[in-house]
Design a protein around this motif. Sequence first.
Motif, mmCIF file in Angstrom:
data_model
loop_
_atom_site.group_PDB
_atom_site.id
_atom_site.type_symbol
_atom_site.label_atom_id
_atom_site.label_comp_id
_atom_site.label_asym_id
_atom_site.label_seq_id
_atom_site.Cartn_x
_atom_site.Cartn_y
_atom_site.Cartn_z
ATOM 1 N N SER A 104 -5.202 -0.887 4.699
ATOM 2 C CA SER A 104 -5.116 -1.455 3.349
ATOM 3 C C SER A 104 -6.393 -1.205 2.557
ATOM 4 O O SER A 104 -6.341 -0.945 1.347
ATOM 5 N N GLU A 105 -7.538 -1.248 3.229
ATOM 6 C CA GLU A 105 -8.807 -1.007 2.534
ATOM 7 C C GLU A 105 -8.895 0.420 2.018
ATOM 8 O O GLU A 105 -9.207 0.648 0.833
ATOM 9 N N THR A 108 -6.150 1.132 -0.662
ATOM 10 C CA THR A 108 -6.510 0.595 -1.980
ATOM 11 C C THR A 108 -7.515 1.490 -2.680
ATOM 12 O O THR A 108 -7.434 1.714 -3.896
ATOM 13 N N VAL A 111 -5.470 4.541 -4.083
ATOM 14 C CA VAL A 111 -4.634 4.319 -5.274
ATOM 15 C C VAL A 111 -5.469 3.922 -6.486
ATOM 16 O O VAL A 111 -5.012 4.081 -7.623
ATOM 17 N N THR A 112 -6.673 3.387 -6.273
ATOM 18 C CA THR A 112 -7.553 3.067 -7.401
ATOM 19 C C THR A 112 -8.510 4.218 -7.725
ATOM 20 O O THR A 112 -9.462 4.020 -8.504
ATOM 21 N N GLY A 206 -3.733 5.065 5.513
ATOM 22 C CA GLY A 206 -4.363 4.580 4.298
ATOM 23 C C GLY A 206 -4.894 5.701 3.423
ATOM 24 O O GLY A 206 -4.771 5.652 2.195
ATOM 25 N N THR A 209 -2.167 7.502 1.301
ATOM 26 C CA THR A 209 -1.275 6.642 0.529
ATOM 27 C C THR A 209 -1.142 7.180 -0.896
ATOM 28 O O THR A 209 -2.122 7.594 -1.507
ATOM 29 N N ALA A 213 0.316 -0.675 -5.276
ATOM 30 C CA ALA A 213 0.105 -1.745 -4.308
ATOM 31 C C ALA A 213 1.240 -1.818 -3.288
ATOM 32 O O ALA A 213 1.009 -2.130 -2.117
ATOM 33 N N VAL A 216 0.652 0.681 -0.614
ATOM 34 C CA VAL A 216 -0.450 0.267 0.255
ATOM 35 C C VAL A 216 0.056 -0.690 1.334
ATOM 36 O O VAL A 216 -0.295 -0.577 2.513
ATOM 37 N N SER A 220 0.133 0.002 5.361
ATOM 38 C CA SER A 220 -0.484 -0.928 6.308
ATOM 39 C C SER A 220 0.489 -1.314 7.416
ATOM 40 O O SER A 220 0.131 -1.322 8.598
#
Length: 244
Positions: A104-105, A108, A111-112, A206, A209, A213, A216, A220
């Motif tokens: 997830s880290e 994220t 995707v950001t 991850g 991805t 969200a 993500v 995960s």
Amino acid sequence: MLKTIGQYFLFHKDVFSRPPRRKLFWRQVFAEIWRLGMDSVPIVILLSVFMGAALTIQLHFGTDGQWIPDYTIGFVARQTIILEFSPTVISLILAGKVGSRISSEIGTMRVTEQIDALEVMGINPANYLVLPKVIACMFFHPILIMLSIGFAIGGGYVVGVASGMMSAFQYIYGLQFYFNPFDLFYALFKTVVFAYLITTISAFYGYFTQGGALEVGRASTKSAVQSCIMIITVNLVITQLLLG
């Protein structure tokens, strides 16, 4: 499936390249040891104590009234905890806790567009983000497993002696009976392999991805599932190679 497997192995080429700034790299490794390792200590201790206690009660129930000496409870508990419970079951739990956190880290960050920013700055993001996590987990997970073994055996001792199932001497004699140090090597070797699988598989899902969200969260979940499947599969292979 073949595309995913190939992409996973090609991912290793970027991860295991030489870090450009070693001082910064080792600082990140120690930070990951604290974040991914020390944060897992409470749950490992709690699960180990209660599982060791439950295992002792079950062994006593299964041997009660039989022509089996009480010290065999300590012996069987020791073998079960060292060979399978601590290295495998705790690793499955860490696959969910640590693996989902890594996936997830990094997902994220993908995707950001933070990973894209690292690439623009000329930094290898796979090496910068993933390699410290791999080294940290491969170093600290064996420590977690040793803690698990100690607290699981201790939990069994407290329950067995306090409830009057056996004397302290019988339980300790069972723990010492026909102990083979190779069992500890086998447990720790498996743990290092499992730690490698958890970190690389979680980081892989991850890192690649795509979306937002929702993706993500899916990455995960998928990383935790795939890590558990690989742990179970590799556990069978290592057991056959080392103990078969």
